[in-house]
Design a protein around this motif. Structure first.
Motif, PDB file in Angstrom:
ATOM      1  N   GLY A 129       9.664  -4.244  49.819  1.00  0.00           N
ATOM      2  CA  GLY A 129      10.920  -3.557  50.063  1.00  0.00           C
ATOM      3  C   GLY A 129      10.928  -2.069  49.756  1.00  0.00           C
ATOM      4  O   GLY A 129      11.961  -1.418  49.900  1.00  0.00           O
ATOM      5  N   MET A 130       9.818  -1.504  49.344  1.00  0.00           N
ATOM      6  CA  MET A 130       9.776  -0.067  49.057  1.00  0.00           C
ATOM      7  C   MET A 130       9.553   0.716  50.346  1.00  0.00           C
ATOM      8  O   MET A 130       8.784   0.308  51.203  1.00  0.00           O
ATOM      9  CB  MET A 130       8.641   0.250  48.068  1.00  0.00           C
ATOM     10  CG  MET A 130       8.874  -0.298  46.679  1.00  0.00           C
ATOM     11  SD  MET A 130       7.505   0.075  45.549  1.00  0.00           S
ATOM     12  CE  MET A 130       7.781   1.832  45.283  1.00  0.00           C
ATOM     13  N   SER A 131      10.235   1.844  50.470  1.00  0.00           N
ATOM     14  CA  SER A 131      10.014   2.726  51.621  1.00  0.00           C
ATOM     15  C   SER A 131       8.822   3.633  51.326  1.00  0.00           C
ATOM     16  O   SER A 131       8.366   3.728  50.173  1.00  0.00           O
ATOM     17  CB  SER A 131      11.254   3.582  51.869  1.00  0.00           C
ATOM     18  OG  SER A 131      11.408   4.526  50.813  1.00  0.00           O
ATOM     19  N   ALA A 132       8.340   4.311  52.356  1.00  0.00           N
ATOM     20  CA  ALA A 132       7.239   5.259  52.160  1.00  0.00           C
ATOM     21  C   ALA A 132       7.657   6.339  51.168  1.00  0.00           C
ATOM     22  O   ALA A 132       6.870   6.757  50.314  1.00  0.00           O
ATOM     23  CB  ALA A 132       6.821   5.877  53.492  1.00  0.00           C
ATOM     24  N   GLY A 133       8.906   6.770  51.240  1.00  0.00           N
ATOM     25  CA  GLY A 133       9.423   7.768  50.306  1.00  0.00           C
ATOM     26  C   GLY A 133       9.461   7.262  48.871  1.00  0.00           C
ATOM     27  O   GLY A 133       9.142   8.002  47.933  1.00  0.00           O
ATOM     28  N   ASP A 134       9.855   5.984  48.702  1.00  0.00           N
ATOM     29  CA  ASP A 134       9.869   5.375  47.367  1.00  0.00           C
ATOM     30  C   ASP A 134       8.456   5.335  46.779  1.00  0.00           C
ATOM     31  O   ASP A 134       8.241   5.657  45.611  1.00  0.00           O
ATOM     32  CB  ASP A 134      10.406   3.938  47.408  1.00  0.00           C
ATOM     33  CG  ASP A 134      11.869   3.849  47.791  1.00  0.00           C
ATOM     34  OD1 ASP A 134      12.599   4.845  47.613  1.00  0.00           O
ATOM     35  OD2 ASP A 134      12.274   2.768  48.265  1.00  0.00           O
TER      36      ASP A 134
ATOM     37  N   ARG B 186       7.168   7.372  43.429  1.00  0.00           N
ATOM     38  CA  ARG B 186       6.645   6.659  42.250  1.00  0.00           C
ATOM     39  C   ARG B 186       5.183   6.967  41.966  1.00  0.00           C
ATOM     40  O   ARG B 186       4.772   6.968  40.813  1.00  0.00           O
ATOM     41  CB  ARG B 186       6.814   5.160  42.418  1.00  0.00           C
ATOM     42  CG  ARG B 186       8.241   4.737  42.262  1.00  0.00           C
ATOM     43  CD  ARG B 186       8.334   3.285  41.940  1.00  0.00           C
ATOM     44  NE  ARG B 186       9.728   2.875  41.941  1.00  0.00           N
ATOM     45  CZ  ARG B 186      10.113   1.637  41.896  1.00  0.00           C
ATOM     46  NH1 ARG B 186       9.223   0.669  41.850  1.00  0.00           N
ATOM     47  NH2 ARG B 186      11.397   1.345  41.897  1.00  0.00           N
ATOM     48  N   SER B 187       4.401   7.198  43.019  1.00  0.00           N
ATOM     49  CA  SER B 187       2.956   7.391  42.828  1.00  0.00           C
ATOM     50  C   SER B 187       2.565   8.858  42.685  1.00  0.00           C
ATOM     51  O   SER B 187       1.499   9.162  42.156  1.00  0.00           O
ATOM     52  CB  SER B 187       2.186   6.785  44.000  1.00  0.00           C
ATOM     53  OG  SER B 187       2.461   7.495  45.197  1.00  0.00           O
ATOM     54  N   GLY B 188       3.411   9.767  43.203  1.00  0.00           N
ATOM     55  CA  GLY B 188       3.056  11.177  43.195  1.00  0.00           C
ATOM     56  C   GLY B 188       2.159  11.570  44.355  1.00  0.00           C
ATOM     57  O   GLY B 188       1.615  12.667  44.392  1.00  0.00           O
ATOM     58  N   VAL B 189       2.005  10.669  45.312  1.00  0.00           N
ATOM     59  CA  VAL B 189       1.178  10.907  46.500  1.00  0.00           C
ATOM     60  C   VAL B 189       2.118  11.320  47.635  1.00  0.00           C
ATOM     61  O   VAL B 189       3.244  10.843  47.721  1.00  0.00           O
ATOM     62  CB  VAL B 189       0.392   9.625  46.877  1.00  0.00           C
ATOM     63  CG1 VAL B 189      -0.358   9.788  48.175  1.00  0.00           C
ATOM     64  CG2 VAL B 189      -0.549   9.255  45.742  1.00  0.00           C
ATOM     65  N   SER B 190       1.669  12.198  48.519  1.00  0.00           N
ATOM     66  CA  SER B 190       2.540  12.689  49.591  1.00  0.00           C
ATOM     67  C   SER B 190       2.987  11.556  50.503  1.00  0.00           C
ATOM     68  O   SER B 190       2.232  10.616  50.769  1.00  0.00           O
ATOM     69  CB  SER B 190       1.830  13.761  50.422  1.00  0.00           C
ATOM     70  OG  SER B 190       0.891  13.172  51.292  1.00  0.00           O
ATOM     71  N   ASP B 191       4.223  11.663  50.976  1.00  0.00           N
ATOM     72  CA  ASP B 191       4.723  10.625  51.880  1.00  0.00           C
ATOM     73  C   ASP B 191       3.967  10.639  53.204  1.00  0.00           C
ATOM     74  O   ASP B 191       3.838   9.612  53.861  1.00  0.00           O
ATOM     75  CB  ASP B 191       6.238  10.726  52.086  1.00  0.00           C
ATOM     76  CG  ASP B 191       6.687  12.051  52.647  1.00  0.00           C
ATOM     77  OD1 ASP B 191       5.907  13.019  52.632  1.00  0.00           O
ATOM     78  OD2 ASP B 191       7.844  12.124  53.108  1.00  0.00           O
ATOM     79  N   THR B 192       3.398  11.775  53.599  1.00  0.00           N
ATOM     80  CA  THR B 192       2.601  11.835  54.821  1.00  0.00           C
ATOM     81  C   THR B 192       1.376  10.928  54.698  1.00  0.00           C
ATOM     82  O   THR B 192       1.067  10.158  55.620  1.00  0.00           O
ATOM     83  CB  THR B 192       2.156  13.282  55.112  1.00  0.00           C
ATOM     84  OG1 THR B 192       3.316  14.093  55.262  1.00  0.00           O
ATOM     85  CG2 THR B 192       1.305  13.357  56.366  1.00  0.00           C
ATOM     86  N   LEU B 193       0.689  10.996  53.561  1.00  0.00           N
ATOM     87  CA  LEU B 193      -0.487  10.140  53.375  1.00  0.00           C
ATOM     88  C   LEU B 193      -0.075   8.673  53.297  1.00  0.00           C
ATOM     89  O   LEU B 193      -0.753   7.801  53.851  1.00  0.00           O
ATOM     90  CB  LEU B 193      -1.268  10.534  52.118  1.00  0.00           C
ATOM     91  CG  LEU B 193      -2.511   9.684  51.849  1.00  0.00           C
ATOM     92  CD1 LEU B 193      -3.472   9.699  53.032  1.00  0.00           C
ATOM     93  CD2 LEU B 193      -3.208  10.152  50.593  1.00  0.00           C
ATOM     94  N   ILE B 194       1.047   8.390  52.657  1.00  0.00           N
ATOM     95  CA  ILE B 194       1.538   7.007  52.588  1.00  0.00           C
ATOM     96  C   ILE B 194       1.735   6.474  54.007  1.00  0.00           C
ATOM     97  O   ILE B 194       1.280   5.380  54.339  1.00  0.00           O
ATOM     98  CB  ILE B 194       2.866   6.914  51.800  1.00  0.00           C
ATOM     99  CG1 ILE B 194       2.709   7.442  50.380  1.00  0.00           C
ATOM    100  CG2 ILE B 194       3.409   5.491  51.823  1.00  0.00           C
ATOM    101  CD1 ILE B 194       1.752   6.689  49.513  1.00  0.00           C
TER     102      ILE B 194
END
Length: 113
Positions: A57-62, A66-74
């Motif tokens: 249920g987590m979005s790419a933004g979430d 939480r991880s500190g990784v860019s949402d683009t890479l997610i």
């Protein structure tokens, strides 16, 4: 980019906290190389974990927050076609993603009667 991150000094910042972070990162890279650890690793374990986070249920933004990784890479790791995903990612990125806990979903009533 926040102050205190290694890449901040790479972009010319001269704050003591940024320079110190850059020195620590260089030292860590040297130690990893001496131990035979590569800077880049296969992205598949991280991509699988990110997919589990999405299924929970987590979005790419979430996940990015939480991880500190860019949402683009997610989003790139979430691509359905494995050929379109990055093949290798930084070890530190993998560590950050694999260290992000899968949220626990509750079954049953939210408040016991």
């Amino acid at each position: 980019m926040p102050h205190g991150s290694p890449s901040c000094a790479d972009y010319g910042c001269r704050l003591a906290e940024c320079l110190s972070a850059a020195r620590r990162a260089r030292s860590r890279r040297r130690a990893d190389r001496a131990a035979g650890l590569r800077a880049r690793v296969d992205s598949e374990p991280a991509a699988d974990h990110v997919a589990r986070l999405r299924e929970a249920g987590m979005s790419a933004g979430d996940i990015a927050a939480r991880s500190g990784v860019s949402d683009t890479l997610i989003r790139r790791l979430l691509r359905p076609d494995p050929q379109r995903r990055p093949r290798r990612i930084l070890r530190s990125t993998q560590d950050a993603l694999l260290g992000t806990a899968v949220p626990v979903t509750r079954t049953g009533p939210a408040h016991p009667a």
